[in-house]
Design a protein around this motif. Structure first.
Motif, PDB file in Angstrom:
ATOM      1  N   GLN A  63       0.826  -1.200   0.000  1.00 36.13           N
ATOM      2  CA  GLN A  63       0.000   0.000   0.000  1.00 36.13           C
ATOM      3  C   GLN A  63       0.861   1.251   0.000  1.00 36.13           C
ATOM      4  O   GLN A  63       0.587   2.203  -0.730  1.00 36.13           O
ATOM      5  CB  GLN A  63      -0.924  -0.004   1.227  1.00 36.13           C
ATOM      6  N   GLN A  65       3.871   1.509  -1.131  1.00 30.80           N
ATOM      7  CA  GLN A  65       4.528   1.620  -2.441  1.00 30.80           C
ATOM      8  C   GLN A  65       3.559   2.172  -3.479  1.00 30.80           C
ATOM      9  O   GLN A  65       3.966   2.934  -4.374  1.00 30.80           O
ATOM     10  CB  GLN A  65       5.053   0.236  -2.862  1.00 30.80           C
ATOM     11  N   ALA A  66       2.269   1.816  -3.380  1.00 28.47           N
ATOM     12  CA  ALA A  66       1.277   2.360  -4.304  1.00 28.47           C
ATOM     13  C   ALA A  66       1.175   3.865  -4.145  1.00 28.47           C
ATOM     14  O   ALA A  66       1.033   4.595  -5.136  1.00 28.47           O
ATOM     15  CB  ALA A  66      -0.067   1.692  -4.059  1.00 28.47           C
ATOM     16  N   TYR A  67       1.284   4.363  -2.924  1.00 26.28           N
ATOM     17  CA  TYR A  67       1.251   5.811  -2.703  1.00 26.28           C
ATOM     18  C   TYR A  67       2.446   6.456  -3.367  1.00 26.28           C
ATOM     19  O   TYR A  67       2.346   7.500  -4.011  1.00 26.28           O
ATOM     20  CB  TYR A  67       1.266   6.133  -1.200  1.00 26.28           C
ATOM     21  N   ILE A  68       3.608   5.820  -3.169  1.00 25.80           N
ATOM     22  CA  ILE A  68       4.834   6.401  -3.713  1.00 25.80           C
ATOM     23  C   ILE A  68       4.842   6.333  -5.245  1.00 25.80           C
ATOM     24  O   ILE A  68       5.404   7.206  -5.918  1.00 25.80           O
ATOM     25  CB  ILE A  68       6.046   5.679  -3.111  1.00 25.80           C
ATOM     26  N   ASP A  69       4.181   5.317  -5.786  1.00 23.53           N
ATOM     27  CA  ASP A  69       4.178   5.150  -7.247  1.00 23.53           C
ATOM     28  C   ASP A  69       3.423   6.268  -7.945  1.00 23.53           C
ATOM     29  O   ASP A  69       3.501   6.391  -9.192  1.00 23.53           O
ATOM     30  CB  ASP A  69       3.545   3.802  -7.616  1.00 23.53           C
ATOM     31  N   THR A  70       2.695   7.069  -7.256  1.00 24.50           N
ATOM     32  CA  THR A  70       2.008   8.204  -7.902  1.00 24.50           C
ATOM     33  C   THR A  70       2.988   9.316  -8.204  1.00 24.50           C
ATOM     34  O   THR A  70       2.683  10.206  -9.005  1.00 24.50           O
ATOM     35  CB  THR A  70       0.898   8.739  -6.998  1.00 24.50           C
ATOM     36  N   PRO A  72       6.043   9.347  -9.801  1.00 26.43           N
ATOM     37  CA  PRO A  72       6.593   9.475 -11.160  1.00 26.43           C
ATOM     38  C   PRO A  72       5.625  10.133 -12.129  1.00 26.43           C
ATOM     39  O   PRO A  72       6.017  10.982 -12.930  1.00 26.43           O
ATOM     40  CB  PRO A  72       6.894   8.024 -11.552  1.00 26.43           C
ATOM     41  N   GLY A  73       4.320   9.739 -12.044  1.00 26.66           N
ATOM     42  CA  GLY A  73       3.349  10.371 -12.924  1.00 26.66           C
ATOM     43  C   GLY A  73       3.234  11.847 -12.635  1.00 26.66           C
ATOM     44  O   GLY A  73       3.128  12.675 -13.549  1.00 26.66           O
ATOM     45  N   THR A 108      -1.566  15.903  -2.455  1.00 26.82           N
ATOM     46  CA  THR A 108      -0.658  15.744  -3.593  1.00 26.82           C
ATOM     47  C   THR A 108      -0.285  17.158  -4.039  1.00 26.82           C
ATOM     48  O   THR A 108      -1.174  17.993  -4.244  1.00 26.82           O
ATOM     49  CB  THR A 108      -1.343  14.998  -4.735  1.00 26.82           C
ATOM     50  N   LEU A 189      13.871   9.525  -3.892  1.00 28.34           N
ATOM     51  CA  LEU A 189      12.685   9.761  -3.077  1.00 28.34           C
ATOM     52  C   LEU A 189      13.126   9.945  -1.620  1.00 28.34           C
ATOM     53  O   LEU A 189      13.909   9.140  -1.083  1.00 28.34           O
ATOM     54  CB  LEU A 189      11.719   8.583  -3.176  1.00 28.34           C
ATOM     55  N   THR A 216      10.023  14.127  -4.364  1.00 27.56           N
ATOM     56  CA  THR A 216      11.011  13.861  -5.414  1.00 27.56           C
ATOM     57  C   THR A 216      11.241  15.148  -6.183  1.00 27.56           C
ATOM     58  O   THR A 216      10.337  15.989  -6.318  1.00 27.56           O
ATOM     59  CB  THR A 216      10.534  12.762  -6.372  1.00 27.56           C
TER      60      THR A 216
END
Length: 876
Positions: A63, A65-70, A72-73, A108, A189, A216
């Protein structure tokens, strides 16, 4: 008998315990099986909970990691858009459904790098952005204000967050600037420790507001420059996400697991963790001290590491949870054990009633024993601590036991008293002993007084009480309580002596008062007869002899009043020789014929400040004591009066100051005194004479007179060598005598008495006629009255005025003082002279209150009456 029954019932007592033994054995076996089952199921449950905790950590890692994966976009959006508008950022955020897809995602944001020279242009651009709001942002400015080389300003935030909009992440006053700079320098990060977002800073600290921010950096050209310097030069801004830890964990935590485990999420290691390092706790509050973590896992969040700790809610609760088979086993074993115990219980019923009876009997015996022991202790306490002597004896007189007070009273130990017979403890010659023994024989008890003996043979008067009883061996015994009453009887005897002396003194004072009235008439008429008879006639000599005898009688009356303490003390400086000589003359007629009384007086005047009557009383007492010490045998009593000079050593021994003194010495050839008697001779009521032959007051009065006169007494005596009493009185100079006599007897003024009117009041007709004759011979007009009422009536008559009232004090009905008070109210200018045979301080106080100054002693009335009248009457 009770001990024998107890031994017979021992097997029955063991049989009674058999059901308990069966029950305990069954329960122990059940407990052993339950323990085995408990440990087996507890191990299984612990393995299951550890697996659940590990799965939870993996889900939480995914979970996060899913937050962090936002990011790059978001980073690509920022690079492509360069300077996106409000509308562009909002459409991007809504298109990827950030809030719906990521529970707990709080914010965000994009932050733009603004050099100091572009600050105003940047603020103007933001104010003019009306892509989302028609009015734009007219009040926009970078916060907090201040001049800095560059600003990293949050330009876009979703959802809209007013406190965050325009906030400078390079604010030097905030600790997280270091982390922002690290994101720029490393290009990686970077996550923050637990913190509160800008919107929460005004809110109180709470677990649900704990958040973590991951950032980032954005660089021009898209790729991350190779060196930190190039990264700082080409930075465009920062993209970041902020999420709250509590919704994050709750999104992956099942409700059933939350009931079984307490989960704690910490940022960093376990040792020395700061309180702010706590990210999440499913049960607020510190964990129990004895609660060790069941499982520990680590989760990677950007450049940081989180630690997940799983604790059972309670060590015991966690162990007992899911133990259904164990509970069933325990219940079955307990029921089986109770059934076996119930079957064996009937085997012991037969002995229970017998044991109960035995216990009741034993309790009764124990209670009686305790009462007996308590009674004995109470008796022992009273016996040993009593102030009275207590003896336990046989009726024959043998002492069986004695308490401490008895040992002190009789002067011996208990062992010494036990070997003494009645004849050694009781004065057999006391005539009261047979009466007391007969009464005890008749009644079994007796109380009374008896003379008893100590171990050393000395006797004392005792008050005793005795009872006869039969002891536990069937033998007659007696208890005796003895109290020494010697001191009590001595005090009672002293009290009787004092009361007797007070009665004698009162009687003597009354008789002396009557004598004064008689002597006043005798002396007055003798004085008149001497004045009327021819000078040198034989009758003159007879009258003078009669007057001397009357004066001696008057002196004797004064001694009686002094003895009865009915005359006030009037010390003055006077010669001692006449006083001593007069006292010895009075004593000559009383001493036995076999006693020679010798007098040796110094030729030079010896003066002292004393009361004459007291000194004569002192001489009489010392001389009487001296000739009585001869015990009827021929001998001498020597009286001398000489001046002495006391040096410092002798004066100090007598308690006096060094100087000149007058020594009055009285010596006798009597039997003398030992040291013990010399120590007590001045004690009141102490006498060596047989009972009824002495009061013990003579020498006590002597000591009191000498002490009151400022002197001291020295006694020299040895058994068989007679006694010598030396009285030392401070000597006075001759000059003091003349001055004092002149002040005491001032001459009367030259006032003519011819024709002056005087009223004389006295209930004694002889004294009244004599006084009137004396006054009339001096030229006064005298009116005589026999009572106060007669005087009042006489003065109320017309023309019955008088200038002076002379009245006796002691009269029946109205006293002279009351008469004077009444007449002073009617005639304020009336002069009054009071005559009394007894003048004390109380009478003088009453005279001063009434304003009367003249009072004459009745025994000196006729000598001083005319002169006093002349002094009191005002001049014409």
């Amino acid at each position: 008998m009770p001990e024998k029954d107890s031994r017979a019932l021992v097997p029955a007592a063991r049989l009674r315990l058999l059901p308990l033994w069966v029950l305990i054995t069954g329960l122990l076996m059940t407990a052993a099986l339950g323990l085995w089952s408990f440990q087996r199921e507890a191990a299984q449950r612990q393995t299951l909970l550890m697996r659940e905790a590990r799965d939870l950590a993996q889900a939480l890692q995914g979970q996060v990691q899913a937050y962090i994966d936002t990011l790059p976009g978001l980073r690509v959006f920022g690079l492509l858009s360069q300077v996106p508008s409000d509308l562009d950022f909002a459409r991007y955020a809504e298109s990827i459904s950030l809030q719906q897809r990521f529970p707990g995602l709080a914010l965000t944001f994009l932050a733009e790098w603004v050099p100091a020279e572009r600050r105003e242009a940047f603020e103007a651009t933001v104010r003019a952005d009306r892509s989302l709001q028609a009015e734009g942002h007219p009040d926009f400015s970078i916060v907090p204000p201040g001049e800095r080389p560059g600003y990293l300003v949050i330009r876009h935030a979703y959802p809209a967050d007013r406190p965050t909009f325009g906030y400078d992440l390079f604010d030097p006053g905030q600790a997280y600037r270091v982390e922002v700079q690290a994101a720029i320098d490393t290009g990686e990060l970077v996550a923050t420790p637990p913190l509160r977002l800008a919107r929460d800073r005004e809110q109180p600290q709470a677990p649900e507001r704990t958040s973590v921010v991951v950032r980032t950096a954005l660089y021009s050209g898209g790729a991350t420059p190779p060196t930190p310097a190039e990264r700082r030069a080409r930075v465009l801004g920062v993209a970041g996400v902020a999420f709250r830890t509590q919704p994050l964990v709750d999104s992956v935590l099942r409700a059933d697991l939350k009931k079984q485990l307490r989960l704690r999420l910490l940022e960093g290691g376990l040792a020395g963790a700061d309180p702010m390092a706590l990210l999440y706790d499913s049960l607020p509050g510190p964990p129990p001290a004895d609660s060790a973590a069941l499982w520990t896992g680590r989760i990677r969040v950007a450049d940081r590491e989180w630690v997940l700790l799983a604790h059972p809610h309670s060590a015991r609760a966690g162990q007992w949870a899911g133990q259904d088979s164990t509970w069933i086993l325990l219940a079955f074993g307990a029921v089986l054990s109770l059934a076996l115990a119930a079957l064996t219980r009937g085997l012991a019923q037969a002995n229970l009633s017998a044991e109960a009876r035995l216990r009741a009997t034993t309790d009764d015996l124990q209670k009686e024993s305790d009462q007996l022991r308590e009674s004995e202790a109470r008796f022992r306490m009273l016996y040993e601590n009593s102030f009275d002597a207590v003896l336990h004896t046989r009726p024959s007189g043998q002492v069986l036991a004695a308490n401490a007070a008895a040992c002190r009273l009789f002067g011996g130990t208990e062992a010494e008293l036990q070997v003494l017979s009645r004849e050694r403890l009781v004065d057999i010659g006391d005539e009261r002993l047979p009466l007391l023994l007969a009464e005890r024989e008749r009644k079994g008890r007796v109380a009374g007084l008896l003379r008893m003996r100590r171990v050393d043979g000395s006797c004392f008067e005792a008050e005793l009480s005795s009872n006869v009883y039969i002891d536990q061996d069937g033998l007659p015994c007696s208890s005796m309580i003895v109290r020494d009453v010697t001191e009590r009887q001595r005090l009672a005897q002293r009290l009787q002596e004092k009361q007797r002396m007070e009665s004698i003194g009162t009687l003597a004072g009354g008789v002396a008062h009557d004598f004064n009235n008689m002597l006043a008439g005798i002396l007055g008429n003798l004085a008149l007869a001497e004045g009327e008879s021819p000078a040198g006639a034989p009758v003159q000599q007879r009258l003078q002899l009669a007057r001397r005898a009357a004066e001696r009688a008057r002196a004797l009356v004064r001694q009686i009043l002094t003895f009865s303490r009915r005359t006030p003390v009037a010390p003055r400086v006077q010669a001692l020789q006449p006083l001593v000589q007069e006292a010895v003359s009075l004593l000559q007629v009383t001493v036995p014929a076999a006693v020679i009384l010798r007098l040796d007086l110094s030729a030079q005047p010896l003066l002292a400040r004393v009361d004459g009557a007291q000194i004569q009383q002192l001489v009489l007492n010392l001389c009487t004591n001296a000739w009585q010490a001869l015990a009827g045998q021929p001998g001498e009593v020597r009286v001398s009066l000489q001046p002495v000079l006391l040096p410092a050593a002798q004066a100090q021994a007598l308690g006096l100051a060094p100087g000149d003194y007058v020594c009055l010495r009285v010596e006798d050839d009597g039997q003398g005194m030992d040291a013990a008697t010399r120590e007590r001779i001045f004690e009141p009521f102490f006498t060596t004479k047989p009972l009824g032959e002495g009061t013990g007051l003579g020498l006590a009065v002597v000591h009191g007179i000498v002490t009151e006169s400022g002197g001291a007494v020295r006694v020299d005596s040895e058994p068989g060598c007679g006694a010598s009493f030396c009285v030392f009185l401070p000597r006075q100079a001759e000059a003091a005598l003349g001055g004092e006599d002149e002040a005491a007897l001032p001459p009367g003024p030259a006032v003519s008495l011819q024709g002056r009117r005087v009223m004389y009041v006295d209930d004694d007709a002889v004294v009244s006629l004599t006084a009137c004759a004396v006054l009339e011979r001096a030229g006064l007009e005298v009116r005589c009255c026999s009572s106060g009422d007669e005087a009042l009536a006489a003065l109320r008559a017309p023309g019955a005025a008088c200038e002076l009232l002379v009245t006796d004090f002691h009269m029946p009905g109205m006293s002279g003082l009351e008469l004077a008070r009444e007449l002073r109210l009617q005639h304020p200018d009336l002069r009054v002279v009071l005559i009394s045979g007894f003048i004390d301080e109380a009478l003088q106080t009453q005279l001063r209150t009434l304003g009367l100054r003249e009072v004459l002693p009745k025994d000196e009335m006729l000598e001083r009456l005319v002169d006093t009248v002349r002094r009191v009457l005002p001049p014409v």
